[in-house]
Design an enzyme around this catalytic site. Structure first.
Site, PDB file in Angstrom:
ATOM      1  N   HIS A 145       0.818  -1.220   0.000  1.00  0.00           N
ATOM      2  CA  HIS A 145       0.000   0.000   0.000  1.00  0.00           C
ATOM      3  C   HIS A 145       0.848   1.264   0.000  1.00  0.00           C
ATOM      4  O   HIS A 145       0.414   2.301  -0.486  1.00  0.00           O
ATOM      5  CB  HIS A 145      -0.975   0.001   1.188  1.00  0.00           C
ATOM      6  CG  HIS A 145      -0.334   0.182   2.528  1.00  0.00           C
ATOM      7  ND1 HIS A 145       0.292  -0.838   3.195  1.00  0.00           N
ATOM      8  CD2 HIS A 145      -0.215   1.271   3.323  1.00  0.00           C
ATOM      9  CE1 HIS A 145       0.761  -0.391   4.348  1.00  0.00           C
ATOM     10  NE2 HIS A 145       0.467   0.891   4.448  1.00  0.00           N
ATOM     11  N   ASP A 146       2.062   1.194   0.510  1.00  0.00           N
ATOM     12  CA  ASP A 146       2.908   2.385   0.552  1.00  0.00           C
ATOM     13  C   ASP A 146       4.044   2.337  -0.459  1.00  0.00           C
ATOM     14  O   ASP A 146       5.022   3.070  -0.324  1.00  0.00           O
ATOM     15  CB  ASP A 146       3.465   2.586   1.969  1.00  0.00           C
ATOM     16  CG  ASP A 146       2.470   3.338   2.848  1.00  0.00           C
ATOM     17  OD1 ASP A 146       1.547   3.977   2.287  1.00  0.00           O
ATOM     18  OD2 ASP A 146       2.613   3.276   4.075  1.00  0.00           O
ATOM     19  N   LYS A 195       5.675   5.355  -1.923  1.00  0.00           N
ATOM     20  CA  LYS A 195       6.670   6.166  -1.195  1.00  0.00           C
ATOM     21  C   LYS A 195       8.056   6.067  -1.839  1.00  0.00           C
ATOM     22  O   LYS A 195       8.946   6.851  -1.527  1.00  0.00           O
ATOM     23  CB  LYS A 195       6.707   5.751   0.285  1.00  0.00           C
ATOM     24  CG  LYS A 195       5.467   6.246   1.014  1.00  0.00           C
ATOM     25  CD  LYS A 195       5.510   5.942   2.495  1.00  0.00           C
ATOM     26  CE  LYS A 195       4.268   6.525   3.182  1.00  0.00           C
ATOM     27  NZ  LYS A 195       4.153   6.084   4.578  1.00  0.00           N
ATOM     28  N   HIS A 204       1.709   9.673  -2.687  1.00  0.00           N
ATOM     29  CA  HIS A 204       2.139   8.266  -2.774  1.00  0.00           C
ATOM     30  C   HIS A 204       1.046   7.290  -3.219  1.00  0.00           C
ATOM     31  O   HIS A 204       1.366   6.331  -3.915  1.00  0.00           O
ATOM     32  CB  HIS A 204       2.844   7.813  -1.486  1.00  0.00           C
ATOM     33  CG  HIS A 204       1.943   7.497  -0.342  1.00  0.00           C
ATOM     34  ND1 HIS A 204       1.505   8.427   0.550  1.00  0.00           N
ATOM     35  CD2 HIS A 204       1.381   6.320   0.055  1.00  0.00           C
ATOM     36  CE1 HIS A 204       0.731   7.844   1.450  1.00  0.00           C
ATOM     37  NE2 HIS A 204       0.636   6.573   1.178  1.00  0.00           N
ATOM     38  N   HIS A 247      -6.435   4.042  -0.274  1.00  0.00           N
ATOM     39  CA  HIS A 247      -6.221   3.639   1.122  1.00  0.00           C
ATOM     40  C   HIS A 247      -6.070   4.802   2.093  1.00  0.00           C
ATOM     41  O   HIS A 247      -5.911   4.588   3.295  1.00  0.00           O
ATOM     42  CB  HIS A 247      -5.043   2.655   1.237  1.00  0.00           C
ATOM     43  CG  HIS A 247      -3.676   3.270   1.228  1.00  0.00           C
ATOM     44  ND1 HIS A 247      -3.006   3.597   0.077  1.00  0.00           N
ATOM     45  CD2 HIS A 247      -2.839   3.627   2.235  1.00  0.00           C
ATOM     46  CE1 HIS A 247      -1.829   4.108   0.372  1.00  0.00           C
ATOM     47  NE2 HIS A 247      -1.704   4.151   1.692  1.00  0.00           N
ATOM     48  N   HIS A 248      -6.131   6.052   1.575  1.00  0.00           N
ATOM     49  CA  HIS A 248      -6.154   7.213   2.489  1.00  0.00           C
ATOM     50  C   HIS A 248      -7.453   7.995   2.351  1.00  0.00           C
ATOM     51  O   HIS A 248      -7.542   9.137   2.806  1.00  0.00           O
ATOM     52  CB  HIS A 248      -4.953   8.136   2.234  1.00  0.00           C
ATOM     53  CG  HIS A 248      -3.681   7.618   2.834  1.00  0.00           C
ATOM     54  ND1 HIS A 248      -3.421   7.657   4.197  1.00  0.00           N
ATOM     55  CD2 HIS A 248      -2.607   7.013   2.273  1.00  0.00           C
ATOM     56  CE1 HIS A 248      -2.232   7.116   4.430  1.00  0.00           C
ATOM     57  NE2 HIS A 248      -1.721   6.709   3.276  1.00  0.00           N
ATOM     58  N   ASP A 270      -3.972   0.022   8.614  1.00  0.00           N
ATOM     59  CA  ASP A 270      -2.790   0.884   8.446  1.00  0.00           C
ATOM     60  C   ASP A 270      -2.674   1.867   9.616  1.00  0.00           C
ATOM     61  O   ASP A 270      -1.608   1.995  10.233  1.00  0.00           O
ATOM     62  CB  ASP A 270      -2.939   1.648   7.109  1.00  0.00           C
ATOM     63  CG  ASP A 270      -1.732   2.505   6.784  1.00  0.00           C
ATOM     64  OD1 ASP A 270      -0.639   2.232   7.312  1.00  0.00           O
ATOM     65  OD2 ASP A 270      -1.887   3.460   5.983  1.00  0.00           O
TER      66      ASP A 270
HETATM   67 FE   LIG Z   1      -0.159   5.198   2.797  1.00  0.00          FE
END
Ligand SMILES: [Fe+2]
Length: 319
Positions: free
Chosen positions: A184-185, A188, A213, A237-238, A266
């Site tokens: 999910h990240d 980044k 990201h 996801h944010h 998360d």
């Molecule tokens: Fe994230």
């Protein structure tokens, strides 16, 4: 088997052909040798109905069309060719042909359908394993960049699976949530080191860079064949149920359920983990913080499910 909006059209075509052959059959009678030839041709045309039904509707279609042909053919034989036992014997033999053709064509269509299903299933499995390999590669890329992010992602994946199972989601959705959580990240990777690893408060500009990201991750994932659903989850996801999240400000059920689960997992994992700029929060405090935002910042059912998961694990008292 034939699968499209044209099924009704095929059925109408079969019924029209069956009706036309039956009407013509009864209409021509059995007066002359020439008409007998026409009868033989018409009797043969019934075979086309049976074969077409097998192609379009499989074994069931072939057998049902045989019943329809038999129901039309026997009265024809009894009425038009009555008192002609020698001829009737030939005609009844034709009935056997109809049924043999129906079974053969129907069975072939059925086997072809099974083969197609098997082929699709193996294609899907190949796609899925390609996605998993790609995700494993991305996960390694994350490790090379930042060991902490990889460990965090594995923790989020474990929690996302637990929440998904607690909510009773189908297995494939739980698996999607797990795979999405693992990377999910990954976006980044596209955030500068001095911003990503900065121990103190971020400036507005730096925060905006970090908030890119999910979009960077979706751009990384989209070209991977079979990873579109995972890209959609990671992209969201944010997002928050009240529309205050990023990058698109989606609300409520417009956010994929898997993304809502990954967000709950998360945030919880981030709270209970120690980071360079903060201490680890205890599980009860983290859950109570999530509860305060449940329904607005976090998915309500997801938070409730996480609390039940933690209660079962003995880490939190259910409230
Ligand atoms: Fe994230």
């Amino acid at each position: 088997m034939y699968k499209a909006g044209g099924q009704l059209r095929c059925l109408a075509l079969l019924m029209a052909a069956w009706t036309a052959i039956t009407v013509a059959h009864f209409a021509i009678g059995a007066g002359t040798h020439g008409l007998h030839v026409v009868h033989i041709v018409l009797a043969g045309l019934y075979l086309l109905v049976v074969i077409a039904a097998a192609i379009w509707f499989g074994l069931v279609g072939a057998l049902l069309s045989s019943i329809a042909v038999t129901a039309a053919y026997i009265p024809y034989v009894l009425v038009v060719w009555r008192n002609q036992p020698m001829e009737n014997a030939n005609q009844y033999a034709m009935l056997v042909v109809y049924w043999v053709v129906a079974f053969t064509a129907g069975t072939l269509a059925w086997r072809r359908e099974i083969e197609m299903q098997r082929h699709l299933a193996s294609e899907r499995a190949a796609d899925r394993s390609a996605v998993i390999e790609a995700i494993a590669g991305l996960s390694n890329a994350l490790r090379a960049r930042d060991e902490y992010t990889r460990e965090h992602s594995e923790q989020v994946a474990l929690l996302a699976v637990a929440i998904g199972n607690e909510l009773g989601l189908p297995e494939n959705q739980v698996e999607l949530a797990r795979l999405a959580a693992l990377i999910h990240d990954v976006g980044k990777i596209g955030v500068r080191d001095d911003v990503l690893l900065k121990p103190g408060q971020l400036s507005d500009e730096e925060r905006q860079a970090v908030q890119q990201h999910p979009m960077i991750a979706a751009d990384i994932l989209r070209p991977i064949h079979g990873a579109n659903e995972i890209a959609d989850i990671v992209l969201a996801h944010h997002e928050c149920p009240d529309g205050s999240g990023y990058p698109r400000g989606l609300r409520g059920e417009a956010i994929p359920i898997e993304a809502r689960i990954v967000r709950v997992a998360d945030v919880y994992a981030s709270l209970v983990e120690r980071r360079p700029y903060k201490n680890a929060m205890d599980s009860d405090s983290a859950l109570s913080l999530l509860s305060q935002g449940a329904g607005s910042k976090f998915d309500l059912e997801g938070v409730q499910a996480l609390k039940r998961v933690m209660a079962k694990s003995g880490m939190h008292k259910a409230t």
